[in-house]
Scaffold this active site. Structure first.
Site, PDB file in Angstrom:
ATOM      1  N   HIS A 272       0.838  -1.202   0.000  1.00 33.59           N
ATOM      2  CA  HIS A 272       0.000   0.000   0.000  1.00 33.59           C
ATOM      3  C   HIS A 272       0.883   1.266   0.000  1.00 33.59           C
ATOM      4  O   HIS A 272       0.710   2.153  -0.834  1.00 33.59           O
ATOM      5  CB  HIS A 272      -0.912  -0.017   1.235  1.00 33.59           C
ATOM      6  CG  HIS A 272      -1.817   1.169   1.366  1.00 33.59           C
ATOM      7  ND1 HIS A 272      -3.137   1.150   0.989  1.00 33.59           N
ATOM      8  CD2 HIS A 272      -1.594   2.422   1.835  1.00 33.59           C
ATOM      9  CE1 HIS A 272      -3.688   2.333   1.211  1.00 33.59           C
ATOM     10  NE2 HIS A 272      -2.767   3.129   1.740  1.00 33.59           N
ATOM     11  N   GLU A 273       1.824   1.305   0.923  1.00 31.26           N
ATOM     12  CA  GLU A 273       2.682   2.498   1.014  1.00 31.26           C
ATOM     13  C   GLU A 273       3.554   2.631  -0.232  1.00 31.26           C
ATOM     14  O   GLU A 273       3.859   3.743  -0.660  1.00 31.26           O
ATOM     15  CB  GLU A 273       3.532   2.473   2.285  1.00 31.26           C
ATOM     16  CG  GLU A 273       2.736   2.481   3.599  1.00 31.26           C
ATOM     17  CD  GLU A 273       1.661   3.571   3.699  1.00 31.26           C
ATOM     18  OE1 GLU A 273       1.846   4.663   3.121  1.00 31.26           O
ATOM     19  OE2 GLU A 273       0.609   3.316   4.328  1.00 31.26           O
ATOM     20  N   HIS A 276       1.674   4.633  -2.735  1.00 29.17           N
ATOM     21  CA  HIS A 276       1.770   6.072  -2.447  1.00 29.17           C
ATOM     22  C   HIS A 276       3.144   6.616  -2.869  1.00 29.17           C
ATOM     23  O   HIS A 276       3.252   7.652  -3.519  1.00 29.17           O
ATOM     24  CB  HIS A 276       1.613   6.318  -0.941  1.00 29.17           C
ATOM     25  CG  HIS A 276       0.188   6.285  -0.453  1.00 29.17           C
ATOM     26  ND1 HIS A 276      -0.802   7.071  -0.991  1.00 29.17           N
ATOM     27  CD2 HIS A 276      -0.400   5.589   0.563  1.00 29.17           C
ATOM     28  CE1 HIS A 276      -1.952   6.847  -0.334  1.00 29.17           C
ATOM     29  NE2 HIS A 276      -1.734   5.949   0.607  1.00 29.17           N
ATOM     30  N   GLU A 302      -4.710   8.004  -2.839  1.00 27.97           N
ATOM     31  CA  GLU A 302      -5.184   6.719  -2.339  1.00 27.97           C
ATOM     32  C   GLU A 302      -5.496   5.759  -3.492  1.00 27.97           C
ATOM     33  O   GLU A 302      -5.381   4.545  -3.338  1.00 27.97           O
ATOM     34  CB  GLU A 302      -6.421   6.935  -1.445  1.00 27.97           C
ATOM     35  CG  GLU A 302      -6.837   5.734  -0.625  1.00 27.97           C
ATOM     36  CD  GLU A 302      -5.894   5.372   0.533  1.00 27.97           C
ATOM     37  OE1 GLU A 302      -4.898   6.099   0.762  1.00 27.97           O
ATOM     38  OE2 GLU A 302      -6.151   4.360   1.196  1.00 27.97           O
TER      39      GLU A 302
HETATM   40 MG    MG Z   1      -3.182   5.316   2.215  1.00 33.48          MG
END
Ligand code: MG
Length: 509
Positions: A272-273, A276, A302
């Site tokens: 997830h990171e 980003h 996101e």
């Molecule tokens: Mg996030």
């Protein structure tokens, strides 16, 4: 990129960018400090760190409110036809920042600062003691600040519009309302079907499986390298809440959390990171040091993290392809075949805590927060009404009821930090991720085949070209429309979810 090459040529914008450099440097300092606060600062440093950070914020505010800066912005606005897209982006972003700085008076700023210091402490202790009443007066203060901020920022239709706009430029309550009223009933039906089918389990023995932290970290580093994280411009650290911190173009850091059990959590957290971080790492270098050198908004940010987490990290082909690596670093994975590990990565169950929710029920959690926020901002409810409303909505949406406030109204830090209008970006980002991924697989003929071989270059480059490189040259919705022909729509996500949860199981077993 050739040295010295620039996209900013108009003399007014060149002067504007020169005037903005100190602002960039101050935000650089604050980002580095907040990364340090969340990672390695000794506890004794907290009070002075807070003071230093507040002083830097005041300094930024003074610079942004300097009349000579606004004069330059006005001059550029009056010659907007002469500007290229990047130059226009700079003017738009600065106008927004000036507007925000003017709206937030010194008095409002002081109240916000108290909420995020004393109020935050009250929230922590309320959560620890399971006593909502300890934090209740602070939640009333948060609501009051949000309402005043909305009035001062101004809006056309709904005060909540002004707050949404802070986090995702141009987002409106009417849009969010339309999305949820379409999404939630359809999702509820889908969840019922998935739970009845039982291919995707509610629980799994691997949730209780432990792992060695050092070994898990090695695995995460391997996976991040395979995905394409640029280590020369990033690092991986540990913090209680995982986050990505873009300190500068050449320094985009991520953190994860190791709880010691349930090994999918740090793995999916890191992916997830990564999503980003990739966005920030792939912004056009020529935009560095300027007001458009960062991402366009939190919703679109996101969409990037969710795309990599859900459409890559939780996919059957990814799990199948990295299974041998998972086994090497987390030996308990040897006891299960890849399909079983895939099922473990994709549990579906109604639960109480948002950050532990699966990708389907997750949106019920977001919807509940949106509804409560929107009612608070409209003045329809007060803090004392929130716990009861929360619990009732949980029951209606997911059939579960919190047994204590830490599983209910006290679970998220957002309101405690005075963030109202942030939550909807989580759902919108996920819906947009589905659209972006679908578009990628259609536009790039052998895209999916490449991914299945763990070749992520083509996806990274496609995302760079379509979205990342632009920074905040365009507002998020305009960027999404240019890139993938639309913004966040329930249909895109539901199409993906129905395929994955209803049709795919038949092909896999
Ligand atoms: Mg996030």
């Amino acid at each position: 990129m050739e040295a010295g090459e620039t996209v900013f040529k108009h003399p007014t914008v060149v002067r504007l960018l020169e005037a903005c450099k100190p602002l960039w440097a101050l935000s650089y300092a604050r980002n580095l400090m907040s990364w340090d606060t969340a990672t390695y600062m000794p506890p004794g440093g907290a009070a002075e760190r807070g003071l230093a950070s507040a002083e830097i914020m005041k300094l930024s505010r003074r610079l942004i409110l300097d009349p000579s800066l606004e004069k330059l912005v006005e001059e550029a606005e009056s010659r907007i036809d002469e500007l290229n897209v990047y130059e226009r982006g700079v003017v738009r972003v600065l106008r927004r920042e000036i507007k925000y700085a003017k709206a937030v008076t010194d008095e409002l700023l002081a109240r916000m600062a108290r909420v995020s210091s004393e109020g935050l402490q009250a929230w922590r202790s309320a959560k620890e003691k399971e006593r909502f009443d300890v934090w209740k007066p602070w939640l009333d203060e948060v609501i009051s600040i949000a309402r005043e901020l909305a009035e001062r920022l101004g809006y056309d239709e709904h005060p909540y519009d002004a707050l949404l706009d802070i986090f995702e430029e141009g987002l409106r309550r009417s849009y969010v309302e339309k999305v949820f009223s379409n999404l939630i009933p359809r999702l509820k039906k889908l969840v019922e079907k998935v739970l009845a089918d039982e291919f995707y389990p509610r629980r799994h023995p691997l949730e209780g499986a432990g792992y060695e932290k050092a070994s898990m970290e090695k695995l995460l580093r391997r996976l991040l390298t395979i995905l394409g994280y640029d280590w020369s411009r990033g690092r991986l650290d540990e913090s209680p809440h995982p986050f990505t911190m873009p300190i500068a173009w050449g320094d985009v850091r991520i953190t994860v959390r190791y709880e010691g059990y349930d090994p999918r959590r740090p793995i999916l957290g890191a992916i997830h990171e990564f999503g980003h971080a990739l966005y920030d790492q792939q912004i056009d270098r020529r935009l560095a040091l300027t007001p458009i050198g960062s991402a366009a908004g939190l919703g679109i940010h996101e969409s990037q993290s969710r795309l990599w987490e859900l459409m890559v990290g939780q996919s059957y082909w990814f799990i199948r392809a990295v299974k041998h690596l998972l086994e090497r670093y987390v030996p308990v994975f040897r006891d299960y075949d890849w399909l079983e590990v895939y099922r473990y990565f994709n549990l579906v169950r109604p639960s109480l805590v948002r950050v532990e929710a699966d990708e389907l029920t997750y949106h019920m959690h977001v919807y509940l927060r949106y509804r409560i926020e929107e009612m608070m901002v409209r003045g329809e409810i007060r803090a004392s009404d929130v716990p009861e409303l929360w619990d009732r909505m949980m029951e209606e949406l997911l059939g579960v009821r919190p047994r204590k406030p830490s599983e209910g109204v006290l679970q998220d830090i957002h309101w405690a930090e005075c963030y109202v209008g942030y939550f909807p970006t989580y759902t919108l980002g996920t819906l947009l991720a589905a659209r972006i991924f679908k578009r990628f697989t259609r536009e790039v003929e052998d895209g999916l085949e490449k991914l299945e071989k763990l070749d992520f270059t083509v996806l990274r480059e496609w995302l760079r070209e379509k979205i990342h490189r632009w920074g905040s040259t365009f507002p998020p919705r305009e960027l999404a429309e240019k890139a993938v022909g639309g913004y966040a729509e329930p249909d895109d996500f539901l199409e993906y979810a129905e395929w994955k949860y209803l049709r795919l199981p038949g092909e896999l077993v």
